[in-house]
Scaffold this motif. Structure first.
Motif, PDB file in Angstrom:
ATOM      1  N   LEU A 114       0.869  -1.172   0.000  1.00 54.53           N
ATOM      2  CA  LEU A 114       0.000   0.000   0.000  1.00 54.53           C
ATOM      3  C   LEU A 114       0.907   1.222   0.000  1.00 54.53           C
ATOM      4  O   LEU A 114       1.509   1.554   1.017  1.00 54.53           O
ATOM      5  N   ASP A 115       1.022   1.865  -1.157  1.00 59.41           N
ATOM      6  CA  ASP A 115       1.925   3.001  -1.297  1.00 59.41           C
ATOM      7  C   ASP A 115       1.220   4.299  -0.947  1.00 59.41           C
ATOM      8  O   ASP A 115       0.145   4.600  -1.485  1.00 59.41           O
ATOM      9  N   CYS A 116       1.812   5.071  -0.053  1.00 63.42           N
ATOM     10  CA  CYS A 116       1.326   6.416   0.243  1.00 63.42           C
ATOM     11  C   CYS A 116       1.947   7.351  -0.789  1.00 63.42           C
ATOM     12  O   CYS A 116       3.150   7.613  -0.750  1.00 63.42           O
ATOM     13  N   ILE A 117       1.132   7.832  -1.729  1.00 61.65           N
ATOM     14  CA  ILE A 117       1.666   8.626  -2.831  1.00 61.65           C
ATOM     15  C   ILE A 117       1.720  10.111  -2.499  1.00 61.65           C
ATOM     16  O   ILE A 117       2.393  10.875  -3.188  1.00 61.65           O
ATOM     17  N   HIS A 118       0.999  10.525  -1.458  1.00 60.22           N
ATOM     18  CA  HIS A 118       1.060  11.927  -1.061  1.00 60.22           C
ATOM     19  C   HIS A 118       0.533  12.094   0.350  1.00 60.22           C
ATOM     20  O   HIS A 118      -0.392  11.398   0.777  1.00 60.22           O
ATOM     21  N   GLU A 119       1.139  13.026   1.089  1.00 56.57           N
ATOM     22  CA  GLU A 119       0.655  13.402   2.415  1.00 56.57           C
ATOM     23  C   GLU A 119       0.533  14.912   2.469  1.00 56.57           C
ATOM     24  O   GLU A 119       1.531  15.630   2.339  1.00 56.57           O
ATOM     25  N   GLY A 120      -0.681  15.397   2.591  1.00 56.62           N
ATOM     26  CA  GLY A 120      -0.920  16.833   2.615  1.00 56.62           C
ATOM     27  C   GLY A 120      -1.041  17.355   4.026  1.00 56.62           C
ATOM     28  O   GLY A 120      -1.727  16.761   4.863  1.00 56.62           O
TER      29      GLY A 120
END
Length: 448
Positions: free
Chosen positions: A47-53
């Protein structure tokens, strides 16, 4: 999924507020205490986290447009303001302020819909202009609505009554009402379209029966019984991409998967069928014939299909959302739970039955959980932070007049008049072009 106050239930992860899948179930968006996260769900084992805002904390609505760079965010700190970001560039495309708290946001490649408790705003997603405002809609405290992901029709469904399960189906492209569907006796709790926008599934607050209707005709196609012993709160409904299956999750430990197949009982068999009669076939036909003499509610119950497949979760009472997806060429059921995990199950499309858990992914890093545990053990070492209100408490705030960023000036049709109603918004300097322009056209500067 509705946001939650972590203090209400010890099983809820402290950092978790909300979650949603994108329109084709290739991405999972999670609202957190510190911002939001976007995950890719195209593989089972990772499960890749592609962005964290981290632009704003306490995000209780986060919606991504397919696999594009456009993401819509609403924070508990400013519940009447919608921010639209280009997350890959780290820029804000625009923001809009509304007269009351935003309860839900839906979007496809043509329209962006914002739902308030008693009104709905329809924007053109190409330039974010306000096209129509549906005023004085029935009281809708949960912001329940569904938008077809098929932008060629952009059908919008929302409650047509606050007391019974009536559905209003609205054409968000042509800005006109299509039909009213009398779906349930009790108020609505869940709505969803299939991918093409030709079917609409609904559930009421009782949660015992799920119905599927044709769109735009509003004809009942299927009726499924989730259970009989107890009323439940349906938290999500979702079709498979081919609309052959429909899954439903609730505040119980069971997720149901229903198969959409037509039954055509034949009370007058052909000669070929008569040559090889069976006792079970005979009883089945007599049972079907007998239902015509029973009261309507009893007959309806006998014709309701049961679940084709089920999942037994290891939790009870926690909010979750479910979705059906094809991952690595196999059908899967995805369940994102407020306990901070994404569960992936295999689904047998032929025989159904109990689904098998194949993977369980953390939505939060273990280091974050350790830090939270440390804060609980040593509260005196942590500087005091302003308490963030729960979503329920925020929504309960009284309405205020339109802010200075939203000007009065509705037309007689209740829509927008250019330069009068369209809220002031901040566009990023210069044209904002997404990396995937085929998914979402670029937004250019415009003066209101």
């Amino acid at each position: 999924m509705e946001s939650q106050d972590a203090s209400d239930d010890p099983g809820v992860h402290r950092g978790f507020i909300c979650a949603s899948f994108n329109q084709d179930t290739t991405s999972l968006s999670v609202g957190t205490k510190t911002g939001y996260r976007l995950f890719s769900v195209t593989a089972v084992d990772k499960l890749d986290c592609i962005h964290e805002g981290v632009e704003c904390p306490d995000v209780y609505i986060v919606e991504r447009l397919f696999s594009s760079s456009l993401v819509v965010v609403v924070s508990l700190s400013m519940p009447r303001r919608m921010n639209v970001y280009h997350f890959k560039k780290g820029t804000e495309i625009c923001n809009y302020s509304y007269s009351n708290n935003i309860l839900s946001v839906r979007l496809n490649r043509q329209r962006l819909v914002v739902c308030l408790e008693e009104s709905i705003y329809i924007h053109n997603i190409r330039d974010m202009k306000l096209l129509k405002t549906l005023l004085n809609t029935p009281v809708n405290p949960s912001g329940l609505c569904a938008l077809s992901v098929n932008h060629s029709n952009s059908y919008l469904a929302y409650p047509g009554s606050a007391t019974i399960g009536e559905i209003t189906v609205y054409d968000a492209n042509n800005l006109s009402t299509l039909t009213l569907i009398q779906a349930h006796d009790s108020p609505l709790a869940a709505l969803t379209f299939n991918a093409s926008g030709t079917k609409l599934a609904s559930a009421s607050e009782k949660g015992t029966v799920i119905r599927v209707f044709s769109v735009p005709e509003g004809q009942r196609l299927f009726e499924f019984r989730r259970g009989m012993k107890r009323y439940v709160s349906i938290s999500s409904l979702s079709f498979s991409a081919d609309a052959q299956f429909l899954c439903a999750s609730s505040n119980t430990e069971t997720v149901h998967i229903f198969k959409l197949e037509q039954h055509s009982p034949n009370l007058f068999p052909s000669s070929q069928e008569e040559e090889s009669p069976t006792w079970s076939a005979y009883v089945g036909k007599m049972f079907t014939a007998a239902t015509t003499y029973l009261p309507a509610h009893v007959s309806d119950m006998m014709h309701q299909d049961r679940a084709f497949a089920t999942v037994r979760l290891n939790m009870f009472g926690l909010k979750n959302i479910c979705a059906l997806a094809t991952i690595q060429k196999l059908p899967r059921l995805l369940v994102a739970s407020s306990d901070g995990y994404l569960y992936i199950y295999n689904v047998d499309p032929q025989d159904g039955g109990e689904c098998v858990l194949v993977q369980k992914h953390r939505l939060f890093e273990s280091s974050e959980e350790q830090e939270e545990q440390k804060e609980e053990e040593n509260p005196e070492d942590v500087p005091p932070q302003p308490a963030s209100q729960s979503y329920a408490a925020t929504v309960a705030l009284p309405s205020t007049p339109l802010s200075s960023t939203t000007l009065m000036g509705y037309s007689e049709e209740g829509g927008a008049q250019r330069g009068e109603v369209i809220p002031d918004h901040e566009l990023a300097e210069g044209p904002v072009c997404l990396d995937d322009e085929n998914e979402f056209p670029p937004v250019s500067n415009q003066s209101n």
